[in-house]
Design an enzyme around this catalytic site. Structure first.
Site, PDB file in Angstrom:
ATOM      1  N   HIS A  54      10.074  40.345  25.803  1.00 15.21           N
ATOM      2  CA  HIS A  54       8.633  40.186  26.032  1.00 15.21           C
ATOM      3  C   HIS A  54       8.030  41.428  26.669  1.00 15.21           C
ATOM      4  O   HIS A  54       6.824  41.642  26.597  1.00 15.21           O
ATOM      5  CB  HIS A  54       8.358  38.974  26.928  1.00 15.21           C
ATOM      6  CG  HIS A  54       8.903  37.693  26.378  1.00 15.21           C
ATOM      7  ND1 HIS A  54       8.461  37.160  25.193  1.00 15.21           N
ATOM      8  CD2 HIS A  54       9.855  36.848  26.838  1.00 15.21           C
ATOM      9  CE1 HIS A  54       9.125  36.028  24.954  1.00 15.21           C
ATOM     10  NE2 HIS A  54       9.978  35.827  25.933  1.00 15.21           N
ATOM     11  N   HIS A  80       7.324  46.430  35.281  1.00 18.56           N
ATOM     12  CA  HIS A  80       7.305  46.237  33.836  1.00 18.56           C
ATOM     13  C   HIS A  80       5.894  46.522  33.333  1.00 18.56           C
ATOM     14  O   HIS A  80       4.964  46.683  34.121  1.00 18.56           O
ATOM     15  CB  HIS A  80       7.772  44.828  33.450  1.00 18.56           C
ATOM     16  CG  HIS A  80       6.883  43.739  33.931  1.00 18.56           C
ATOM     17  ND1 HIS A  80       7.021  43.147  35.164  1.00 18.56           N
ATOM     18  CD2 HIS A  80       5.807  43.141  33.358  1.00 18.56           C
ATOM     19  CE1 HIS A  80       6.084  42.231  35.326  1.00 18.56           C
ATOM     20  NE2 HIS A  80       5.328  42.222  34.244  1.00 18.56           N
ATOM     21  N   HIS A  82       2.624  45.930  30.294  1.00 20.00           N
ATOM     22  CA  HIS A  82       1.959  45.107  29.288  1.00 20.00           C
ATOM     23  C   HIS A  82       0.972  45.961  28.495  1.00 20.00           C
ATOM     24  O   HIS A  82       0.369  46.890  29.038  1.00 20.00           O
ATOM     25  CB  HIS A  82       1.179  43.959  29.942  1.00 20.00           C
ATOM     26  CG  HIS A  82       2.034  42.950  30.629  1.00 20.00           C
ATOM     27  ND1 HIS A  82       2.568  41.856  29.994  1.00 20.00           N
ATOM     28  CD2 HIS A  82       2.455  42.877  31.915  1.00 20.00           C
ATOM     29  CE1 HIS A  82       3.273  41.136  30.855  1.00 20.00           C
ATOM     30  NE2 HIS A  82       3.227  41.742  32.029  1.00 20.00           N
ATOM     31  N   HIS A  99       3.032  46.437  36.205  1.00 23.11           N
ATOM     32  CA  HIS A  99       3.139  45.476  37.300  1.00 23.11           C
ATOM     33  C   HIS A  99       4.362  45.810  38.145  1.00 23.11           C
ATOM     34  O   HIS A  99       5.484  45.771  37.650  1.00 23.11           O
ATOM     35  CB  HIS A  99       3.281  44.050  36.763  1.00 23.11           C
ATOM     36  CG  HIS A  99       2.052  43.538  36.098  1.00 23.11           C
ATOM     37  ND1 HIS A  99       2.052  42.416  35.291  1.00 23.11           N
ATOM     38  CD2 HIS A  99       0.768  43.981  36.122  1.00 23.11           C
ATOM     39  CE1 HIS A  99       0.825  42.192  34.852  1.00 23.11           C
ATOM     40  NE2 HIS A  99       0.034  43.138  35.341  1.00 23.11           N
ATOM     41  N   THR A 168       1.694  35.966  34.942  1.00 24.71           N
ATOM     42  CA  THR A 168       0.964  36.017  33.670  1.00 24.71           C
ATOM     43  C   THR A 168       1.833  35.646  32.473  1.00 24.71           C
ATOM     44  O   THR A 168       1.415  35.797  31.332  1.00 24.71           O
ATOM     45  CB  THR A 168       0.353  37.412  33.454  1.00 24.71           C
ATOM     46  OG1 THR A 168       1.412  38.369  33.322  1.00 24.71           O
ATOM     47  CG2 THR A 168      -0.556  37.788  34.617  1.00 24.71           C
ATOM     48  N   THR A 169       3.062  35.190  32.721  1.00 24.52           N
ATOM     49  CA  THR A 169       3.898  34.587  31.686  1.00 24.52           C
ATOM     50  C   THR A 169       4.477  33.302  32.269  1.00 24.52           C
ATOM     51  O   THR A 169       4.451  33.098  33.488  1.00 24.52           O
ATOM     52  CB  THR A 169       5.062  35.513  31.258  1.00 24.52           C
ATOM     53  OG1 THR A 169       5.927  35.735  32.374  1.00 24.52           O
ATOM     54  CG2 THR A 169       4.545  36.838  30.730  1.00 24.52           C
TER      55      THR A 169
END
Length: 224
Positions: A54, A80, A82, A99, A168-169
């Site tokens: 992801h 990580h 996004h 993040h 957010t996941t």
């Protein structure tokens, strides 16, 4: 923010596993549908780069120093990325967002967010380029990076936004302290490609759709 490796969800609507369905895929992820709240001392430490399926995540296996918020110490565990950004500033959704995830001893979470627009390559990602290429399109792949100093991540900023939100996941856990730096950095399109390809679906993104504020307070602090 992140979900565990191997957990099945998508960023598009195919297969009934898109963002509007996350809350029903696992009882522990209910907050994805029902949630309403969606000084640093860093040190160099051993790190590993991982493609979770992801996102691309750089993990400091023994932590990499800490920040203190309201008297609570939060240890830096990982960073990580996004694409596009998961936050919007003044109506602009940027090309990428990093993040930096911190956790306290009692399990509380604080995240520092850095926004990026297309431009000059990001120096920190440039230092990881060979490692990124080794894992970018291979879900579950890991590569040992070695000692990495989080102080190499440019976090200088004239100010920051802060609010209480969520992961957010999935599982979309709430009461996460979010700090969004107002200084927007630059990233090259090639670097953004290496991050985006890690998403394991056909949506071309690994960013959660924007969420309503639901009455939450967002504060702006200016440092200069």
């Amino acid at each position: 923010m992140y979900a565990e490796v191997g957990h099945e969800f998508r960023y598009d609507s195919k297969g009934g596993k898109g963002p509007d369905k996350w809350g029903s895929l696992d009882p522990a992820w209910r907050a994805c549908s029902t949630g309403k709240m969606q000084s640093r001392n860093y040190v160099a430490s051993h790190s590993v780069l991982q493609n979770t399926g992801h996102n691309i995540m750089l993990k400091w296996e023994s932590g990499a120093g800490s920040i203190v918020l309201s008297g609570t110490e939060y240890q830096l565990q990982q960073i990580h990325w996004h694409s596009p950004s998961e936050h919007v500033l003044k109506g602009i959704r940027y090309n990428m967002e990093a993040h930096l995830v911190h956790k306290s001893r009692d399990g509380k979470v604080a995240v520092i967010s850095i926004l990026y627009k297309f431009g000059q390559p990001d120096p920190f990602l440039a230092s990881l380029e060979n490692h990124l290429k080794a894992v970018t399109d291979k879900t579950g792949a890991e590569t040992v990076v070695g000692v990495t100093n989080p102080m190499s991540i440019h976090m200088e900023s004239p100010g920051f936004y802060r609010y209480i939100g969520s992961l957010t996941t999935p599982p979309c856990t709430e009461n996460v302290i979010w700090t969004i730096l107002t200084q927007v950095r630059t990233v090259s399109r090639e670097q953004e490609d290496l991050i985006r390809i890690a998403a394991n679906d056909e949506s071309g993104t690994n960013a959660r759709p924007l969420q309503p504020l639901n009455g939450r307070l967002v504060t702006l602090s200016k440092l200069r």
